[in-house]
Motif scaffolding. Structure first.
Motif, PDB file in Angstrom:
ATOM      1  N   LEU A 190       0.830  -1.200   0.000  1.00  0.00           N
ATOM      2  CA  LEU A 190       0.000   0.000   0.000  1.00  0.00           C
ATOM      3  C   LEU A 190       0.862   1.247   0.000  1.00  0.00           C
ATOM      4  CD1 LEU A 190      -0.092   1.540   2.987  1.00  0.00           C
ATOM      5  CD2 LEU A 190      -1.593  -0.322   3.557  1.00  0.00           C
ATOM      6  N   ARG A 191       0.256   2.337  -0.465  1.00  0.00           N
ATOM      7  CA  ARG A 191       0.863   3.660  -0.434  1.00  0.00           C
ATOM      8  C   ARG A 191      -0.190   4.608   0.120  1.00  0.00           C
ATOM      9  NH1 ARG A 191       5.486   4.458  -3.125  1.00  0.00           N
ATOM     10  NH2 ARG A 191       6.247   2.779  -4.448  1.00  0.00           N
ATOM     11  N   ALA A 192       0.221   5.451   1.068  1.00  0.00           N
ATOM     12  CA  ALA A 192      -0.700   6.398   1.687  1.00  0.00           C
ATOM     13  C   ALA A 192       0.025   7.722   1.902  1.00  0.00           C
ATOM     14  CB  ALA A 192      -1.197   5.857   3.021  1.00  0.00           C
ATOM     15  N   PRO A 193      -0.728   8.818   1.958  1.00  0.00           N
ATOM     16  CA  PRO A 193      -0.096  10.104   2.279  1.00  0.00           C
ATOM     17  C   PRO A 193       0.623  10.016   3.625  1.00  0.00           C
ATOM     18  CG  PRO A 193      -2.327  10.437   1.476  1.00  0.00           C
ATOM     19  CD  PRO A 193      -2.158   8.959   1.680  1.00  0.00           C
ATOM     20  N   LEU A 194       1.798  10.622   3.719  1.00  0.00           N
ATOM     21  CA  LEU A 194       2.601  10.561   4.937  1.00  0.00           C
ATOM     22  C   LEU A 194       1.836  11.086   6.150  1.00  0.00           C
ATOM     23  CD1 LEU A 194       5.338   9.752   6.074  1.00  0.00           C
ATOM     24  CD2 LEU A 194       6.138  12.085   5.618  1.00  0.00           C
ATOM     25  N   ALA A 195       0.969  12.060   5.948  1.00  0.00           N
ATOM     26  CA  ALA A 195       0.190  12.621   7.055  1.00  0.00           C
ATOM     27  C   ALA A 195      -0.716  11.577   7.702  1.00  0.00           C
ATOM     28  CB  ALA A 195      -0.637  13.813   6.561  1.00  0.00           C
ATOM     29  N   LEU A 196      -0.999  10.484   6.983  1.00  0.00           N
ATOM     30  CA  LEU A 196      -1.888   9.428   7.512  1.00  0.00           C
ATOM     31  C   LEU A 196      -1.102   8.199   7.993  1.00  0.00           C
ATOM     32  CD1 LEU A 196      -4.660   9.642   4.779  1.00  0.00           C
ATOM     33  CD2 LEU A 196      -4.715  10.618   7.083  1.00  0.00           C
TER      34      LEU A 196
ATOM     35  N   THR B  73      -8.062   7.341   3.443  1.00  0.00           N
ATOM     36  CA  THR B  73      -7.237   8.129   2.513  1.00  0.00           C
ATOM     37  C   THR B  73      -8.076   8.958   1.543  1.00  0.00           C
ATOM     38  OG1 THR B  73      -7.101   6.345   0.879  1.00  0.00           O
ATOM     39  CG2 THR B  73      -5.388   6.415   2.597  1.00  0.00           C
ATOM     40  N   LYS B  74      -9.405   8.866   1.674  1.00  0.00           N
ATOM     41  CA  LYS B  74     -10.326   9.576   0.766  1.00  0.00           C
ATOM     42  C   LYS B  74      -9.990   9.279  -0.696  1.00  0.00           C
ATOM     43  CE  LYS B  74     -11.506  13.306   3.903  1.00  0.00           C
ATOM     44  NZ  LYS B  74     -10.686  13.291   5.067  1.00  0.00           N
ATOM     45  N   GLY B  75      -9.619   8.000  -0.942  1.00  0.00           N
ATOM     46  CA  GLY B  75      -9.335   7.565  -2.305  1.00  0.00           C
ATOM     47  C   GLY B  75      -7.956   7.938  -2.805  1.00  0.00           C
ATOM     48  N   ARG B  76      -7.114   8.540  -1.955  1.00  0.00           N
ATOM     49  CA  ARG B  76      -5.776   8.948  -2.396  1.00  0.00           C
ATOM     50  C   ARG B  76      -4.730   7.858  -2.137  1.00  0.00           C
ATOM     51  NH1 ARG B  76      -4.448  13.792   0.832  1.00  0.00           N
ATOM     52  NH2 ARG B  76      -5.901  12.839   2.290  1.00  0.00           N
ATOM     53  N   GLY B  77      -5.120   6.789  -1.471  1.00  0.00           N
ATOM     54  CA  GLY B  77      -4.185   5.699  -1.199  1.00  0.00           C
ATOM     55  C   GLY B  77      -4.298   4.602  -2.246  1.00  0.00           C
ATOM     56  N   LEU B  78      -3.253   3.817  -2.379  1.00  0.00           N
ATOM     57  CA  LEU B  78      -3.248   2.674  -3.290  1.00  0.00           C
ATOM     58  C   LEU B  78      -3.034   1.415  -2.462  1.00  0.00           C
ATOM     59  CD1 LEU B  78      -0.919   4.087  -6.091  1.00  0.00           C
ATOM     60  CD2 LEU B  78      -3.398   3.848  -6.172  1.00  0.00           C
ATOM     61  N   LEU B  79      -3.832   0.395  -2.730  1.00  0.00           N
ATOM     62  CA  LEU B  79      -3.720  -0.872  -2.006  1.00  0.00           C
ATOM     63  C   LEU B  79      -3.838  -2.013  -2.995  1.00  0.00           C
ATOM     64  CD1 LEU B  79      -3.620  -2.542   0.634  1.00  0.00           C
ATOM     65  CD2 LEU B  79      -6.099  -2.260   0.794  1.00  0.00           C
ATOM     66  N   ASP B  80      -2.822  -2.873  -3.012  1.00  0.00           N
ATOM     67  CA  ASP B  80      -2.829  -4.069  -3.860  1.00  0.00           C
ATOM     68  C   ASP B  80      -2.793  -5.278  -2.932  1.00  0.00           C
ATOM     69  OD1 ASP B  80      -2.520  -5.627  -6.314  1.00  0.00           O
ATOM     70  OD2 ASP B  80      -0.477  -5.989  -5.600  1.00  0.00           O
ATOM     71  N   VAL B  81      -3.737  -6.198  -3.105  1.00  0.00           N
ATOM     72  CA  VAL B  81      -3.834  -7.369  -2.235  1.00  0.00           C
ATOM     73  C   VAL B  81      -3.919  -8.615  -3.107  1.00  0.00           C
ATOM     74  CG1 VAL B  81      -5.163  -8.495  -0.422  1.00  0.00           C
ATOM     75  CG2 VAL B  81      -5.116  -6.009  -0.542  1.00  0.00           C
ATOM     76  N   ARG B  82      -3.182  -9.679  -2.708  1.00  0.00           N
ATOM     77  CA  ARG B  82      -3.271 -10.958  -3.413  1.00  0.00           C
ATOM     78  C   ARG B  82      -3.054 -12.087  -2.411  1.00  0.00           C
ATOM     79  NH1 ARG B  82       1.728  -8.995  -4.310  1.00  0.00           N
ATOM     80  NH2 ARG B  82       3.477 -10.415  -4.231  1.00  0.00           N
ATOM     81  N   PHE B  83      -3.489 -13.278  -2.779  1.00  0.00           N
ATOM     82  CA  PHE B  83      -3.322 -14.443  -1.909  1.00  0.00           C
ATOM     83  C   PHE B  83      -1.837 -14.739  -1.735  1.00  0.00           C
ATOM     84  CE2 PHE B  83      -2.554 -19.011  -1.536  1.00  0.00           C
ATOM     85  CZ  PHE B  83      -3.194 -19.262  -0.332  1.00  0.00           C
ATOM     86  N   ASP B  84      -1.447 -15.106  -0.518  1.00  0.00           N
ATOM     87  CA  ASP B  84      -0.053 -15.450  -0.250  1.00  0.00           C
ATOM     88  C   ASP B  84       0.080 -16.948  -0.006  1.00  0.00           C
ATOM     89  OD1 ASP B  84       2.716 -14.953   0.210  1.00  0.00           O
ATOM     90  OD2 ASP B  84       2.349 -14.950   2.359  1.00  0.00           O
TER      91      ASP B  84
END
Length: 197
Positions: free
Chosen positions: A124-130, A177-188
């Motif tokens: 994931l990527r999120a704004p540093l403030a969060l 993140t109000k839609g400003r974050g990116l999240l990629d999820v997959r089975f491990d």
């Protein structure tokens, strides 16, 4: 959820043994493998002693028994077909196919089982403030963080988490993140449930 044996186990149901109504007998060993190994099947019974159609019946039956487990599919296991008995006049491959799941169940009952839960891998990527709120969200989902990198504007995190605990994270992360974050999820992979380890 899936299962894996707690330890090595040997099980047998022999031809002519009381309660065995199949025209076949077999000895089977099960042993747990590392997480993510899947199912490995091996035969040590010579094709000279047991012809290919009978060997195929035994393999199909073992795989069926592992698919059924003790109520859940078995994974991360090595099944080894060690010995075979059969009646050369009335024995059939189907006898092995029907007998093998019983031998698998017996081996699992002998070893005991460890329940496994599915784990997800995420980036994931999120704004540093969060950063603080993002880390709190991941902590609540029992996430294991593997890599955390922050620059002047954002934080990037990689890790794994159990599927059940992580299910609410994507929606909560989008709200946070109000839609400003990116999240990629997959089975491990499947890992032992902590309370049962």
């Amino acid at each position: 959820y899936k299962q894996t044996p707690r330890g090595p186990a040997l099980a047998s149901i022999r031809l002519g043994e009381r309660g065995n109504f199949h025209r076949a007998g077999m000895v089977l060993s099960l042993e747990p493998l590392p997480a993510g190994s899947g199912v490995v099947y091996e035969t040590r019974v010579s094709y000279g002693d047991l012809e290919k159609p009978f060997q195929n019946g035994a393999r199909e039956g073992v795989l069926q028994g592992l698919a059924e487990g003790l109520g859940e599919e078995v994974t991360d296991v090595k099944a080894t077909f060690l010995e075979a008995d059969y009646d050369s006049v009335t024995g059939t491959p189907a006898a092995f196919r029907r007998l093998a799941p019983e031998v698998v169940r017996l081996a699992l009952e002998t070893s005991g089982i460890r329940r496994l839960e599915p784990w997800q891998r995420f980036t994931l990527r999120a704004p540093l403030a969060l950063q603080r709120q993002t880390l709190a969200l991941l902590h609540a989902s029992r996430a294991l963080l593997e890599d955390v990198i922050a620059d002047a504007e954002e934080i990037a995190i990689q890790g794994t988490a159990p599927l059940e605990a992580f299910q609410s994270v994507p929606a909560a992360f989008q709200v946070l993140t109000k839609g400003r974050g990116l999240l990629d999820v997959r089975f491990d992979r499947y890992l032992p449930i902590k309370q049962e380890a």
